[in-house]
Design an enzyme around this catalytic site. Structure first.
Site, short mmCIF file in Angstrom:
data_model
loop_
_atom_site.label_atom_id
_atom_site.label_comp_id
_atom_site.label_asym_id
_atom_site.label_seq_id
_atom_site.Cartn_x
_atom_site.Cartn_y
_atom_site.Cartn_z
CE LYS A 27 -14.49 122.54 -27.43
NZ LYS A 27 -15.48 123.61 -27.21
N GLY A 106 -22.94 122.91 -31.99
CA GLY A 106 -23.78 124.10 -31.98
C GLY A 106 -24.66 124.26 -30.75
NE ARG A 577 -42.72 87.10 -43.94
CZ ARG A 577 -41.58 87.78 -44.12
NH1 ARG A 577 -41.01 87.83 -45.30
NH2 ARG A 577 -41.03 88.40 -43.09
NE ARG A 634 -44.36 81.83 -42.29
CZ ARG A 634 -44.49 83.11 -41.89
NH1 ARG A 634 -44.02 83.48 -40.71
NH2 ARG A 634 -45.05 83.99 -42.68
CD GLU A 761 -44.38 81.86 -35.26
OE1 GLU A 761 -44.21 83.05 -35.54
OE2 GLU A 761 -44.74 81.01 -36.07
N GLY A 782 -39.19 82.86 -34.15
CA GLY A 782 -39.95 83.94 -34.78
C GLY A 782 -40.17 85.00 -33.73
CB THR A 783 -37.83 87.37 -32.21
OG1 THR A 783 -37.28 87.82 -33.44
CG2 THR A 783 -36.94 86.32 -31.59
CG ASN A 784 -41.22 89.95 -36.16
OD1 ASN A 784 -40.24 90.45 -35.60
ND2 ASN A 784 -41.37 89.94 -37.46
CG ASP A 785 -46.32 85.87 -34.34
OD1 ASP A 785 -47.27 86.56 -33.94
OD2 ASP A 785 -46.21 85.44 -35.49
CB CYS A 850 -36.88 84.20 -39.48
SG CYS A 850 -38.26 83.31 -38.78
P1 ADP Z 1 -16.98 124.71 -30.34
O1 ADP Z 1 -17.11 123.64 -29.33
O2 ADP Z 1 -18.28 125.32 -30.72
O3 ADP Z 1 -16.14 124.31 -31.50
P2 ADP Z 1 -14.70 126.04 -29.25
O4 ADP Z 1 -14.57 126.07 -27.78
O5 ADP Z 1 -13.90 125.02 -29.96
O6 ADP Z 1 -16.23 125.93 -29.60
O7 ADP Z 1 -14.36 127.46 -29.79
C1 ADP Z 1 -14.62 127.84 -31.09
C2 ADP Z 1 -13.43 128.48 -31.71
O8 ADP Z 1 -12.97 129.57 -30.93
C3 ADP Z 1 -12.23 127.59 -31.82
O9 ADP Z 1 -12.28 126.79 -32.93
C4 ADP Z 1 -11.12 128.59 -31.95
O10 ADP Z 1 -11.01 129.02 -33.27
C5 ADP Z 1 -11.60 129.72 -31.09
N1 ADP Z 1 -10.90 129.65 -29.81
C6 ADP Z 1 -11.27 129.00 -28.70
N2 ADP Z 1 -10.35 129.14 -27.73
C7 ADP Z 1 -9.37 129.90 -28.25
C8 ADP Z 1 -8.13 130.38 -27.75
N3 ADP Z 1 -7.70 130.10 -26.53
N4 ADP Z 1 -7.38 131.12 -28.58
C9 ADP Z 1 -7.80 131.39 -29.83
N5 ADP Z 1 -8.93 130.99 -30.35
C10 ADP Z 1 -9.73 130.23 -29.58
MG MG Z 2 -45.16 84.37 -36.87
MG MG Z 3 -14.41 123.76 -31.51
#
Ligand code: ADP
Ligand code: MG
Ligand code: MG
Length: 921
Positions: A27, A106, A577, A634, A761, A782-785, A850
């Protein structure tokens, strides 16, 4: 000079660059880069990932000097924006945003509207003339700060909000029960009340008042972002995704801009091209009068960009311009986050966009054709996962509405593709229901080896625990079966045969859909389609074929497999085989069993004579399918006891059929028993003991070849001796093979050339490769064996302990499972040496590999580097090997160029050898 901890960004003064991703996070480096190319980005500064590293090394204390640097940059931010942080008149507010070098969706925290206090909120209200907006921002901030920095349950705040909507807003609006109350319906007065409730919650849970000192807020938020790096879910995520050597997250502190200031404001996310199809169209969602996560959180349904254009053409045009600038700058499809504040666009994030496999091909090829990137660059952008994914069924993208409506939960995307079916909870049900013609999805907390039957029967697999290397994931991947693992929000109740996600309960028998490419689960049967191989796929693989030097063959035992592999681009068979052919029908099985229990050579030959026509027909089928391509066959490899029955009933049946006593059969089977069959009587040892078996097989091969040739097929048989360990041993067999072959060829009056070679192998064969090359015309590793024997680890038993050897938290001896990705250091040393020694004696020695390594990209690259002529892998991995071979060559060229030396002598002689060194057609 002391380390610099903080990097400032604004259009006129940017300290970071896109190349500083490791230091500033994805970011931070993206924001810096956008600033430096003149795009509208709210100003701010980034605390480096080093700070995070030091913070944890230092027992969660900030490094010395950081505070001063932050204060200095905050001053600079105040100067740049012309506002004072949290001031009572026109306050500067900031967001505090996480941002690691790799995206961890997330997993990490972000806090918005920081700097709001009882005092500054008044200033914000006055300055904007929008009191409702100011209070709305405040209540959001309290929620985010409380839940993120102080670890309070978000639910307490959400419940209070929901109650307010029902008890106050609904009444005031006289809204009927079926009408949904949106956040935007809440009035300023009501929000004011909510803030009071929130503050009370905060005080009750933390024992303190909500902080009114903005600097305390700031440091609390910074700490929260860093702490989120080590939160369990984030640590687990990195382990599952195999993300190593990342020192931490950066923290971005950025001036707030507001999408929630009314109808001329809003916030959105978009992709510069369609991430599902790859089409060069602008794709995204926009929500008017909203902030941050509102778009993705599904609070209100966002509008498509087309509607945004109609509603607010002025803002939209600014966004279109940004799209153009960013694509030509990054030369990659970008995933963007933006906010419009009263008609002015601000960019808040850009990064390389995730895309479907189909889109990956389309975008790479389109960009090459648009001359944005080179063909080689396009090839390098495709991952083996993209190729795998392109063959799997997918959710018909026309069902976007249904996908939104029935979305249930997201787990870890273990194996791509999609599947629908009825939920079952046991392997038994999975098998039974499938047997009666139902499609099922097997849902388990985790899977174990006993579940394999059910997993195989199921259309897809969903587990609540485990990562990408869990049992479920590994097994499903082997089959290419759609699989989602580690779906931790799933509460499974085996007793009541149901699972729950929050309040939603799904019972046994209900239909669900899995999208293994994203990890999404839907509570309905969505329509799946088998994607047509897109034109872009074909173009890209053609480009790859033009570039690569390494041949790609397939492992195939039947004409059907051979044909399929040719369609996928195989240029020959590297391993056919022969023993599988013995199991095909009852007659064949009986003939081979009779041969095995035979007491005398004569009896054995009689049984073998019965097998001969079958084998000959099989080979004719394969030679015909592979017209013009080499076919490596083989000779029999497994120990004989694998062919005979081990229970009494079957033994009696066999005895009756071939007219000998049951006791005799049993005695013979017992004789065949071995303590360690893997190192027992198998491979070419069988042919030393029973040369008549070899005679029959060679006869079948050469007779088939002669007949095919007569019918105009271009046959190129290569007879391969398995498990050779010694020159003399191979010599004996080679002499015999040639004697049989040459007699048949002479009798046919035709000219037919064939090769005789060996598998390498057994470690001894690699060590003595120079001697063996005196006899062998080709080597196939024959890299498995070879892996089993070099490591002294049986592949069949390794599952119990090998994971510990790969797990960095345990032993971490291997980076990858050596049975999946070649152990380049150990086994690779034998391979490299074997090739060198072999070619010293026989410069034109043809060399291939193989076994499953032949279709694994890192191993393929290794095979290219050590100078093999071809790799051979299962049919569905052929395209992956083609791509990997091209990528290996491109990487080598780049490395050669970067080392600024002319191409090394060794490589030159290699490439100059031209066609003799290549098996490519
Ligand atoms: P994530 O990594 O989960 O996407 P962000 O840091 O991108 O989190 O923040 C999520 C959202 O928050 C951004 O997509 C934006 O919409 C909002 N946001 C973050 N910073 C700002 C800011 N300076 N002004 C307005 N909105 C912001
Ligand atoms: Mg073999
Ligand atoms: Mg974001």
């Amino acid at each position: 000079m002391p380390k610099k901890f903080v990097y400032f960004f604004t259009q006129s003064h940017t300290e970071g660059r896109k190349e500083m991703k490791n230091l500033l996070g994805g970011k931070g480096s993206g924001l810096a880069e956008m600033c430096s190319i003149g795009l509208p980005v709210p100003a701010g500064f980034t605390l480096t990932t080093d700070v995070c590293d030091l913070y944890f090394k230092n027992d969660r204390r900030f490094p010395k000097g950081l505070e001063a640097e932050v204060v200095k940059n905050l001053k600079r931010l105040e100067k740049t924006t012309g506002k004072k942080f949290a001031a009572a008149d026109d306050p500067l507010l900031v967001s505090v945003r996480s941002g690691a070098p790799v995206s961890m969706p997330g997993m990490m925290e972000t806090i918005l509207n920081l700097g709001l206090t009882d005092r500054s909120i008044e200033g914000l209200a006055r300055k904007t003339g929008n009191r409702r907006f100011a209070i709305d921002a405040y209540r959001r901030f309290i929620t985010m700060y409380g839940s993120t920095a102080m670890g309070l349950e978000r639910e307490a705040f959400d419940t209070a909000l929901a109650r307010l909507k029902e008890e106050r807003t609904r009444r005031r609006l006289h809204a009927p029960v079926e009408r949904k109350i949106n956040d935007t319906d809440i009035s300023a007065d009501e929000l004011e009340e909510l803030v009071k409730v929130y503050k009370a919650i905060y005080r009750e849970k933390t024992g303190r008042d909500f902080p009114q000192d903005p600097l305390e807020q700031l440091w609390g938020a910074i700490r929260a972002v860093f702490d989120s790096w080590m939160a369990d879910k984030a640590v687990t995520y990195r382990r599952v995704e195999n993300l190593r050597n990342i020192s931490g997250t950066a923290v971005n502190i950025q001036q707030m801009v507001f999408g929630n200031m009314g109808e001329r404001s809003g916030t959105g996310v978009c992709f510069t091209r369609d991430p599902n199809t790859g089409e060069n169209t602008f794709y995204g969602d926009y929500l008017i009068n909203a902030q941050g996560e509102d778009v993705v959180a599904g609070i209100r349904t966002p509008m498509k960009l087309a509607e945004f254009e109609k509603k607010d053409p002025v803002s939209y045009r600014q966004l279109v311009n940004v799209r153009r600038v960013l694509e030509s700058h990054f030369k990659e499809m970008q995933d963007l986050e933006f906010t419009v504040e009263e008609g002015k666009l601000f960019m808040l994030q850009c990064r390389t966009g995730k895309r479907s496999p189909m889109a990956a091909f389309k975008i790479a090829v389109d960009m090459a054709q648009e001359k944005l990137i080179s063909k080689k660059e396009a090839i390098l952008r495709i991952k083996d996962k993209d190729i795998e994914g392109i063959f799997y069924p997918v959710i018909d993208p026309a069902q976007r509405e249904a996908m939104r409506q029935y979305y249930l939960v997201t787990g870890i995307d273990a194996v791509p593709g999609a599947a629908t079916g009825k939920v079952v909870f046991t392997a038994h049900d999975a098998e039974a229901w499938t047997a009666r013609g139902e499609k099922v999805i097997m849902v388990r907390k985790e899977t174990s080896p006993e579940d394999v039957g059910g997993m195989h029967a199921a259309q897809g697999i969903l587990t609540a625990t485990g990562g990408k290397t869990s049992h479920a994931a590994v097994v499903a991947r082997g089959w290419g079966k759609c699989c989602i693992v580690g779906c931790e929000k799933l509460t499974i109740d085996y007793e009541r045969e149901q699972f729950a996600v929050g309040q939603t309960v799904v019972h046994k028998g209900e239909e669900i859909t899995l999208n293994g490419s994203t990890g999404d689960v839907f509570r309905t049967a969505l329509k799946l389609i088998r994607p047509e191989l897109p034109a872009a796929y074909k173009s890209l693989l053609e480009w790859a074929d033009d570039i690569r030097r390494l041949g790609v063959r397939t492992n195939a035992d039947t004409p059907y497999d051979a044909q399929r592999a040719v369609e996928l681009g195989a240029e020959g068979i590297g391993l056919c085989r022969t023993e599988h052919m013995f199991f095909d029908t009852e007659e064949r099985r009986q003939a081979i069993q009779e041969m095995i229990v035979a007491d005398t050579v004569e009896e054995r030959i009689r049984a073998l004579d019965r097998l001969l026509p079958y084998q000959r027909e099989d080979f004719k089928g394969i030679f015909t399918a592979m017209d013009g391509c080499p076919v490596t066959i083989r000779l029999i490899d497994p120990p004989l006891h694998e062919f005979v029955p081990h229970d009494e009933a079957k033994q009696r049946e066999l005895a009756a059929k071939i007219g000998i006593s049951y006791e005799l059969v049993r005695a013979r089977v017992e004789q065949l028993h071995e303590a360690n069959p893997m190192l027992g009587h198998r491979g070419c040892r069988l042919a030393i003991t029973y040369p008549e078996i070899l005679d029959m097989q060679v006869r079948a091969i050469i007779e088939a070849a002669c007949e095919c040739q007569q019918q105009g097929v271009d046959v190129r048989p290569e007879i391969m001796v398995p498990l050779t360990m010694d020159r003399k041993e191979l010599q004996v067999l080679d002499t015999r093979i040639r004697k049989v072959s040459d007699a048949i060829i002479a009798a046919s009056g035709r000219k037919l050339s064939y090769l005789v070679g060996t598998m390498i192998e057994v470690p001894r064969a690699a060590l003595l490769a120079d001697q063996i090359a005196q006899v062998a015309e080709f080597f196939s590793f024959g890299t498995n064996d070879l892996t089993q024997m070099t490591l002294g680890i049986s592949r069949d038993d390794a599952g119990k302990f090998l994971p510990d050897y790969v797990d960095e938290k345990k032993a971490g001896v291997f980076h990858d499972d050596p049975f999946q990705s070649l152990d380049q250091e150990g086994v690779g040393m034998l391979v490299r040496m074997g090739i060198e020694k072999g070619r010293r004696i026989r410069p034109k020695l043809k060399v291939g590999i193989c076994g499953e390594h032949g279709g694994e990209p890192k191993s393929v690259e290794f095979c290219y580097r050590v100078g093999m002529d071809y790799v051979s892998c299962s049919p569905f991995r052929v395209p992956i090997a083609r791509l990997a071979a091209a990528q290996a060559r491109i990487k080598e060229e780049t490395a050669d160029r970067n080392s600024r030396r002319p191409v090394s002598r060794k490589r030159q002689t290699k490439t100059n050898k031209g066609p003799t060194r290549r098996t490519k057609r």
